[in-house]
Write a protein that holds these residues in place. Structure first.
Motif, short mmCIF file in Angstrom:
data_model
loop_
_atom_site.label_atom_id
_atom_site.label_comp_id
_atom_site.label_asym_id
_atom_site.label_seq_id
_atom_site.Cartn_x
_atom_site.Cartn_y
_atom_site.Cartn_z
N THR A 47 59.20 18.18 14.34
CA THR A 47 60.51 18.58 13.81
C THR A 47 60.46 18.91 12.32
O THR A 47 61.20 19.78 11.86
CB THR A 47 61.58 17.49 14.03
N HIS A 48 59.59 18.20 11.56
CA HIS A 48 59.46 18.51 10.14
C HIS A 48 58.27 17.77 9.56
O HIS A 48 57.75 16.85 10.17
CB HIS A 48 60.75 18.20 9.37
N GLY A 49 57.88 18.18 8.35
CA GLY A 49 56.62 17.73 7.79
C GLY A 49 56.63 16.40 7.07
O GLY A 49 55.68 16.10 6.35
N HIS A 50 57.68 15.58 7.22
CA HIS A 50 57.62 14.22 6.64
C HIS A 50 56.59 13.40 7.40
O HIS A 50 56.42 13.57 8.61
CB HIS A 50 59.00 13.55 6.70
N SER A 51 55.94 12.47 6.67
CA SER A 51 54.76 11.81 7.25
C SER A 51 55.09 11.02 8.52
O SER A 51 54.25 10.93 9.41
CB SER A 51 54.11 10.90 6.21
N ASP A 52 56.30 10.47 8.63
CA ASP A 52 56.59 9.67 9.82
C ASP A 52 56.76 10.53 11.08
O ASP A 52 56.82 10.01 12.19
CB ASP A 52 57.81 8.75 9.61
N HIS A 53 56.83 11.83 10.92
CA HIS A 53 56.96 12.75 12.06
C HIS A 53 55.70 13.58 12.30
O HIS A 53 55.49 14.07 13.41
CB HIS A 53 58.16 13.69 11.86
N ALA A 54 54.91 13.79 11.24
CA ALA A 54 53.81 14.76 11.32
C ALA A 54 52.42 14.14 11.19
O ALA A 54 51.46 14.68 11.73
CB ALA A 54 53.99 15.82 10.22
N GLY A 108 67.57 21.19 5.10
CA GLY A 108 68.46 20.32 4.33
C GLY A 108 67.77 19.00 4.03
O GLY A 108 67.45 18.68 2.90
N HIS A 109 67.49 18.23 5.10
CA HIS A 109 66.70 17.00 4.95
C HIS A 109 65.27 17.38 4.54
O HIS A 109 64.64 16.69 3.73
CB HIS A 109 66.73 16.23 6.26
N ALA A 110 64.77 18.46 5.10
CA ALA A 110 63.47 19.03 4.74
C ALA A 110 63.58 20.54 4.97
O ALA A 110 64.32 20.97 5.85
CB ALA A 110 62.35 18.44 5.61
N GLY A 127 65.31 15.38 15.55
CA GLY A 127 64.52 15.00 14.37
C GLY A 127 65.34 14.11 13.46
O GLY A 127 65.94 13.12 13.90
N ASP A 128 65.41 14.46 12.19
CA ASP A 128 66.18 13.66 11.23
C ASP A 128 67.48 14.34 10.84
O ASP A 128 68.02 14.09 9.75
CB ASP A 128 65.35 13.39 9.96
N LEU A 129 68.02 15.19 11.70
CA LEU A 129 69.32 15.79 11.38
C LEU A 129 70.42 14.74 11.37
O LEU A 129 71.34 14.79 10.56
CB LEU A 129 69.67 16.89 12.40
ZN LIG Z 1 62.33 13.02 7.56
#
Ligand SMILES: [Zn+2]
Length: 252
Positions: A47-54, A108-110, A127-129
């Protein structure tokens, strides 16, 4: 900061698909293997490149070499997780399980944030929406963008999702009301920021002290980033101006 941890979602079927990669915890990989029941994981939609997801992409690639990894590019960041990323764009249709999903760009968040939409059931991998029970962090120092986030909330609201499978927290059974409450909350915060500027505050830290009562010390940096995200949005909207470190309201 991720609450009780983070979810990944497995869609079994012809194209076994995982939504989000997690962090590479070996117990997560064991559970994933068990859930796959001998099938080979075909792909991971991030969903996005933040470490907890990627960041888990690396460990998944080692254990499950057949998997492809798909995300919207975030060039400044994607090199951190060295797998051969397949690029996803807004509106792309992606075969997943026995069906297909549509990628919805929701920055927005990323800046690279995608939701994955299943029109047939009006289900969304969010994701983190949105996170039930809390608000979503808009990191102004990590290309977070509050105006973009609000536009993303409106865009997803217009799809009228029936259910949202988030990166954190419980499954969201009434996404529309949560998203509307987020929009109202941001509007209220924006009013508070403008009010603090009118009362003579000029710096994010003094605005934080005024509008967040009883904030734990550890959360102050995040609150400061949130206030800065509001100030940046207001600046672009011509409501405030910045002079060095100081912010001032433009009264019309
Ligand atoms: Zn995130």
């Amino acid at each position: 900061m991720t609450g009780a941890g983070n979810w990944t979602w497995l869609i079994p079927g012809r194209v076994p698909t995982l939504v989000d990669a997690g962090v590479g915890n070996p117990r997560h990989l064991d559970a994933l293997e068990e859930a796959l029941g001998g099938a080979a994981l075909a792909q991971v939609l991030v969903t996005h490149g933040h470490s907890d997801h990627a960041s888990g992409a690396i460990a998944i690639a080692e254990r499950m070499p057949a998997a492809r990894f798909l995300k919207m590019p975030w060039p400044e960041r994607d090199h951190r997780w060295e797998v051969p990323w397949v690029s996803v764009a807004d509106g792309d249709t992606i075969e997943a399980g026995d069906t297909s999903l549509t990628a919805i760009h929701t920055p927005g968040h990323a800046p690279d944030h995608l939701c994955f939409w299943h029109g047939g059931t009006r289900a969304m991998f969010g994701g983190d929406l949105a996170i039930e029970g809390t608000t979503v962090w808009i990191p102004s120092t990590l290309q977070g963008d509050l105006a973009a986030y609000l536009a993303s909330l409106e865009r997803v609201l217009a799809l009228n999702p029936a259910r949202m499978f988030p990166g954190h927290g419980p499954v969201i059974d009434a996404p529309a009301s949560l998203l509307r409450s987020y929009i109202a909350h941001r509007r209220e915060r924006e009013g508070q920021v403008l009010d603090a500027l009118r009362r003579g505050d000029t710096r994010p830290e003094t605005i934080v002290a005024r509008i967040y009562s009883d904030l734990r010390e550890a959360l102050v940096p995040r609150a400061r980033e949130t206030v800065t995200a509001h100030l940046q949005k207001l600046e672009r909207g011509g409501r405030v101006r910045r002079a060095g470190e100081a912010w001032h309201i433009i009264e019309t």
